[in-house]
Design an enzyme around this catalytic site. Structure first.
Site, PDB file in Angstrom:
ATOM      1  N   LYS A  11       0.844  -1.210   0.000  1.00 44.79           N
ATOM      2  CA  LYS A  11       0.000   0.000   0.000  1.00 44.79           C
ATOM      3  C   LYS A  11       0.866   1.241   0.000  1.00 44.79           C
ATOM      4  O   LYS A  11       2.047   1.194   0.383  1.00 44.79           O
ATOM      5  CB  LYS A  11      -0.937   0.024   1.217  1.00 44.79           C
ATOM      6  CG  LYS A  11      -0.235   0.031   2.590  1.00 44.79           C
ATOM      7  CD  LYS A  11       0.103   1.392   3.149  1.00 44.79           C
ATOM      8  CE  LYS A  11       0.831   1.301   4.480  1.00 44.79           C
ATOM      9  NZ  LYS A  11       1.526   2.486   4.920  1.00 44.79           N
ATOM     10  N   PRO A  95       9.621  -3.497  -1.063  1.00 43.79           N
ATOM     11  CA  PRO A  95      10.739  -3.063  -0.220  1.00 43.79           C
ATOM     12  C   PRO A  95      10.427  -3.277   1.268  1.00 43.79           C
ATOM     13  O   PRO A  95       9.283  -3.093   1.702  1.00 43.79           O
ATOM     14  CB  PRO A  95      10.856  -1.572  -0.551  1.00 43.79           C
ATOM     15  CG  PRO A  95      10.282  -1.435  -1.922  1.00 43.79           C
ATOM     16  CD  PRO A  95       9.194  -2.464  -2.012  1.00 43.79           C
ATOM     17  N   ALA A  97      10.702  -2.685   5.377  1.00 42.01           N
ATOM     18  CA  ALA A  97      10.784  -1.545   6.302  1.00 42.01           C
ATOM     19  C   ALA A  97      10.751  -0.236   5.521  1.00 42.01           C
ATOM     20  O   ALA A  97      11.645   0.604   5.619  1.00 42.01           O
ATOM     21  CB  ALA A  97      12.041  -1.634   7.166  1.00 42.01           C
ATOM     22  N   ALA A  98       9.694  -0.080   4.754  1.00 39.69           N
ATOM     23  CA  ALA A  98       9.651   0.984   3.759  1.00 39.69           C
ATOM     24  C   ALA A  98       8.471   1.933   3.929  1.00 39.69           C
ATOM     25  O   ALA A  98       8.408   2.969   3.289  1.00 39.69           O
ATOM     26  CB  ALA A  98       9.572   0.354   2.370  1.00 39.69           C
ATOM     27  N   GLY A 103       5.202  -6.388   5.531  1.00 41.60           N
ATOM     28  CA  GLY A 103       5.012  -7.450   6.517  1.00 41.60           C
ATOM     29  C   GLY A 103       3.530  -7.683   6.798  1.00 41.60           C
ATOM     30  O   GLY A 103       3.058  -8.827   6.808  1.00 41.60           O
ATOM     31  N   ASP A 137      -2.264  -2.574  10.466  1.00 40.69           N
ATOM     32  CA  ASP A 137      -2.446  -2.478   9.007  1.00 40.69           C
ATOM     33  C   ASP A 137      -2.947  -3.779   8.378  1.00 40.69           C
ATOM     34  O   ASP A 137      -3.309  -3.793   7.196  1.00 40.69           O
ATOM     35  CB  ASP A 137      -1.112  -2.126   8.317  1.00 40.69           C
ATOM     36  CG  ASP A 137      -0.728  -0.673   8.519  1.00 40.69           C
ATOM     37  OD1 ASP A 137      -1.585   0.111   8.979  1.00 40.69           O
ATOM     38  OD2 ASP A 137       0.425  -0.318   8.219  1.00 40.69           O
TER      39      ASP A 137
HETATM   40  P1  ATP Z   1       4.317  -0.385   7.667  1.00 40.79           P
HETATM   41  O1  ATP Z   1       3.999   0.417   6.464  1.00 40.79           O
HETATM   42  O2  ATP Z   1       3.172  -1.257   8.134  1.00 40.79           O
HETATM   43  O3  ATP Z   1       4.983   0.395   8.758  1.00 40.79           O
HETATM   44  P2  ATP Z   1       6.808  -1.272   6.670  1.00 40.79           P
HETATM   45  O4  ATP Z   1       6.732  -1.361   5.176  1.00 40.79           O
HETATM   46  O5  ATP Z   1       7.389  -0.019   7.213  1.00 40.79           O
HETATM   47  O6  ATP Z   1       5.377  -1.505   7.231  1.00 40.79           O
HETATM   48  P3  ATP Z   1       7.717  -3.968   6.901  1.00 40.79           P
HETATM   49  O7  ATP Z   1       8.290  -4.201   5.537  1.00 40.79           O
HETATM   50  O8  ATP Z   1       6.432  -4.598   7.205  1.00 40.79           O
HETATM   51  O9  ATP Z   1       7.654  -2.422   7.232  1.00 40.79           O
HETATM   52  O10 ATP Z   1       8.861  -4.437   7.920  1.00 40.79           O
HETATM   53  C1  ATP Z   1       9.014  -3.949   9.220  1.00 40.79           C
HETATM   54  C2  ATP Z   1       9.951  -4.869  10.009  1.00 40.79           C
HETATM   55  O11 ATP Z   1       9.319  -6.140  10.184  1.00 40.79           O
HETATM   56  C3  ATP Z   1      11.272  -5.136   9.313  1.00 40.79           C
HETATM   57  O12 ATP Z   1      12.282  -4.744  10.174  1.00 40.79           O
HETATM   58  C4  ATP Z   1      11.313  -6.639   9.053  1.00 40.79           C
HETATM   59  O13 ATP Z   1      12.557  -7.207   9.369  1.00 40.79           O
HETATM   60  C5  ATP Z   1      10.233  -7.212   9.943  1.00 40.79           C
HETATM   61  N1  ATP Z   1       9.475  -8.321   9.281  1.00 40.79           N
HETATM   62  C6  ATP Z   1       9.018  -9.424   9.853  1.00 40.79           C
HETATM   63  N2  ATP Z   1       8.369 -10.206   8.976  1.00 40.79           N
HETATM   64  C7  ATP Z   1       8.383  -9.576   7.810  1.00 40.79           C
HETATM   65  C8  ATP Z   1       7.857  -9.882   6.517  1.00 40.79           C
HETATM   66  N3  ATP Z   1       7.205 -11.015   6.273  1.00 40.79           N
HETATM   67  N4  ATP Z   1       8.040  -8.987   5.540  1.00 40.79           N
HETATM   68  C9  ATP Z   1       8.687  -7.816   5.788  1.00 40.79           C
HETATM   69  N5  ATP Z   1       9.210  -7.490   6.980  1.00 40.79           N
HETATM   70  C10 ATP Z   1       9.073  -8.343   7.997  1.00 40.79           C
END
Ligand code: ATP
Length: 296
Positions: A11, A95, A97-98, A103, A137
């Protein structure tokens, strides 16, 4: 052996407002979420043994009980007293943690996949309630589309999303941004610009992406862009290639731009690829988790 394959979509946020902080530390938000057609593939297969094994082509995510897909599988297994083991393979394209809910969307895919694989017949609503236990989310990621999310992100009102023919240029710089640090860096009593979500929703209803793009606000961007000047630099490149508007998604560091013309978005992509590796041109999507196929 039973197996199932799913698409797990990312998203972007077309707005983020933070209204306050709950006693438990969670922030109250009001934000517009838009599903996009950038996805991971989740492959689930039953095992002879009783364990949950997580595998991936990505070295950026944990492959143990800390992976959110592991937690999703355990939640379903314990709630419905299922003893079967599974292997979950995550083909990562989103990507990590983006600020793109990678996740959360993987967890959503595992809930939808196991519901189907094990014939649990849970409704979308029931899956969303379960998903909320894994992360704010996750309920949104299950159904996808576009929504105004309130509460801590779980109170969803579905709205008309971005038109399919709008090109979305995504750029994730190689920076690590801690969501916790960004929220902590936000001074709730001193937010200068907030999004007018009602107005943005009316723009979407009228297919007026130009006005939407000019008025998008993410209150977290001020915090993240103070830490990393790349955010503004990427937006500049997007604006120079005729983006209608560009903004940071989530707590960052991903930046996206909205374009009327795909060739402009591709031009922006080419420019950004000189400095960044994770750059994509995608469209909006009306689907959240999608089942690709099931094998019995
Ligand atoms: P949001 O927009 O919900 O904040 P995000 O895109 O910032 O999510 P994610 O990609 O979901 O962040 O990853 C956040 C953290 O979760 C990372 O540090 C990662 O190591 C950990 N993680 C655990 N499982 C997963 C997964 N299946 N995919 C991605 N990251 C994961």
């Amino acid at each position: 052996m039973n197996s199932i394959e799913l698409k797990s979509r990312a998203k972007i946020n077309l707005s983020i407002d933070v209204l306050g902080k709950r006693e438990d530390g969670y922030h109250l938000v009001e934000m517009i979420m838009q599903t996009i057609d950038l996805y991971d593939i989740i492959k689930i297969k039953e095992l002879e043994s009783k364990e949950v094994i997580v595998k991936s082509n990505s070295s950026d995510i944990p492959l143990n009980e800390n992976n959110i897909v592991y937690k999703a599988a355990e939640l379903i297994r314990s709630n419905y007293n299922i003893k079967k083991g599974i292997e979950i393979f995550i083909e990562k394209n989103i990507p990590v943690a983006a600020g793109m809910a990678g996740g959360s969307s993987n967890a959503a895919a595992v809930l939808v996949g196991l519901n189907k694989l094990w014939g649990l017949n849970l409704s979308e609503n029931q899956l969303q309630e379960l998903g909320f236990k894994l992360g704010a989310d996750v309920p949104f990621c299950i159904a996808g589309k576009a929504a105004l999310a309130k509460g801590v992100g779980e109170e969803l009102t579905y709205i008309k999303g971005l038109p399919k023919d709008i090109s979305i240029l995504i750029c994730k710089p190689e920076l690590f941004v801690s969501t916790k640090d960004v929220y902590e860096g936000l001074d709730l009593n001193n937010i200068k610009y907030r999004p007018n979500n009602e107005y943005l929703i009316s723009c979407l209803e009228n297919n007026d992406v130009e006005s939407l793009a000019k008025n998008m606000v993410n209150v977290l961007e001020t915090v993240t862009s103070k830490m990393h000047e790349e955010i503004k630099e990427i937006e500049k490149v997007m604006n120079e290639s005729n983006a209608l508007g560009a903004m940071m998604s989530g707590s960052g560091p991903t930046v996206f731009g909205l374009y009327n013309k795909k060739e402009d978005a591709l031009r922006g992509k080419e420019e950004l690829l000189k400095k960044y590796k994770q750059v994509y041109v995608v469209n909006s999507s009306e689907e959240g988790v999608e089942i690709n196929g099931q094998l019995n």
